[in-house]
Design a protein around this motif. Structure first.
Motif, mmCIF file in Angstrom:
data_model
loop_
_atom_site.group_PDB
_atom_site.id
_atom_site.type_symbol
_atom_site.label_atom_id
_atom_site.label_comp_id
_atom_site.label_asym_id
_atom_site.label_seq_id
_atom_site.Cartn_x
_atom_site.Cartn_y
_atom_site.Cartn_z
ATOM 1 N N VAL A 83 43.602 34.014 40.104
ATOM 2 C CA VAL A 83 44.351 35.033 39.377
ATOM 3 C C VAL A 83 45.829 34.995 39.749
ATOM 4 C CG1 VAL A 83 44.498 37.484 38.813
ATOM 5 C CG2 VAL A 83 42.287 36.492 39.468
ATOM 6 N N VAL A 88 43.612 35.484 34.528
ATOM 7 C CA VAL A 88 42.466 34.993 35.292
ATOM 8 C C VAL A 88 42.011 33.648 34.733
ATOM 9 C CG1 VAL A 88 40.129 35.513 36.098
ATOM 10 C CG2 VAL A 88 41.732 37.390 35.637
ATOM 11 N N TYR A 109 36.101 40.832 35.561
ATOM 12 C CA TYR A 109 37.490 40.813 35.103
ATOM 13 C C TYR A 109 37.629 41.380 33.696
ATOM 14 C CZ TYR A 109 38.726 38.078 39.200
ATOM 15 O OH TYR A 109 38.942 37.671 40.499
ATOM 16 N N TRP A 114 41.394 42.552 32.483
ATOM 17 C CA TRP A 114 42.259 41.432 32.804
ATOM 18 C C TRP A 114 42.186 40.390 31.673
ATOM 19 C CZ3 TRP A 114 44.684 40.622 37.768
ATOM 20 C CH2 TRP A 114 44.470 41.660 38.674
#
Length: 277
Positions: A83, A88, A109, A114
């Motif tokens: 990350v 990510v 995530y 993310w």
């Protein structure tokens, strides 16, 4: 030459960890794993808890990933992704025994909102990627030779928009970059030269002339499998000589005992993924 007595400034970090309550050595996919050596799961959890508490007491935030049945290596949370800047780059594991871990990390995530980029190439997350955030404008050091394919380095560069330097690992005992090298602040690293090809050693010496250089004793004690906030360096308690070197360079060593988790071929860093916003 390492600068001595320089003022080191810590920076709060955000980490992801996974309890070893399901940890066991059920297969051997690195030279450290021995299926005939029993694991004391209760002790592994106790040691892991102390590691987590150490990070929290240093002021860091620790998120938890839920362990899953049939995935005994999930405790090594660093391997699930890499990350940078809130992006990510997901993992794609070399060995089928760990393949399903990637989906567990991706779910975490995505639930957290993310931006997740699924990999096409084989890579094992922070196991083979290290980020030095201010060196050369933000530099990714990437290992290959045992777990991560070199093609993943180019894929990571495109995903993250940061230059990636490929480093060839040549000793199977150092099967991941994170057992041979670590970033210790925003501009510098610590590493064991013997884990790398001669060409990669030259690259590291050129890029990081002030690096802290470890010897084989501390490397084999998993001393390089560490995390640092720029001032405090959390590392395996067996790596006493490396702790002294770090102290001489102005860092504060924070030793932790992780003997049970070493049985799977990992230590401090293997248990900790850094979530860089």
């Amino acid at each position: 030459m390492v600068i001595v007595n320089q003022q080191r400034v810590p920076r709060k970090r955000t980490y992801l960890m996974c309890s070893p309550e399901r940890f066991a050595v059920e297969y051997a996919i690195n030279p450290w794993m021995d299926v005939t050596t029993p694991v004391d799961t209760a002790l592994a959890v106790k040691q892991w808890d102390r590691l987590r508490e150490t990070l929290v007491n240093l002021g860091h935030t620790v998120h938890l990933l839920k362990p899953q049945a049939g995935l005994p290596d999930m405790v090594y949370a660093a391997n699930g992704a890499f990350v940078v800047d809130g992006i990510v780059y997901g993992a794609r594991f070399r060995h089928e025994q760990r393949a399903a871990e990637a989906a567990a990390h991706r779910a975490f995530y995505e639930e957290q909102g993310w931006r997740f980029i699924a990999p096409n190439e084989t890579n094992e997350g922070e196991g083979d990627f290290a980020y030095v955030s201010e060196a050369h404008g933000g530099l990714v050091l990437a290992g290959y030779g045992f777990r991560t394919d070199p093609a993943a380095h180019a894929e990571a560069q495109e995903a993250l928009g940061r230059p990636v330097i490929s480093l060839h690992l040549v000793d199977p005992r150092f099967y991941h970059l994170d057992v041979a090298l670590a970033a210790i602040d925003d501009t510098n690293i610590v590493y064991f030269p013997g884990a790398f090809s001669h060409a990669s050693q030259r690259v590291l010496a050129q890029l990081f002339p002030d690096a802290v250089v470890a010897d084989d004793t501390d490397a084999l004690a998993f001393g390089l499998n560490l995390v640092s906030d720029g001032a405090h360096v959390v590392l395996n308690s067996e790596a006493t000589r490396l702790a002294e070197k770090l102290k001489a360079a102005g860092y504060t060593p924070v030793p932790v005992e992780l003997a049970e988790l070493k049985k799977g071929g990992g230590s401090v860093k293997c248990c900790i993924a850094e979530l860089r916003h």
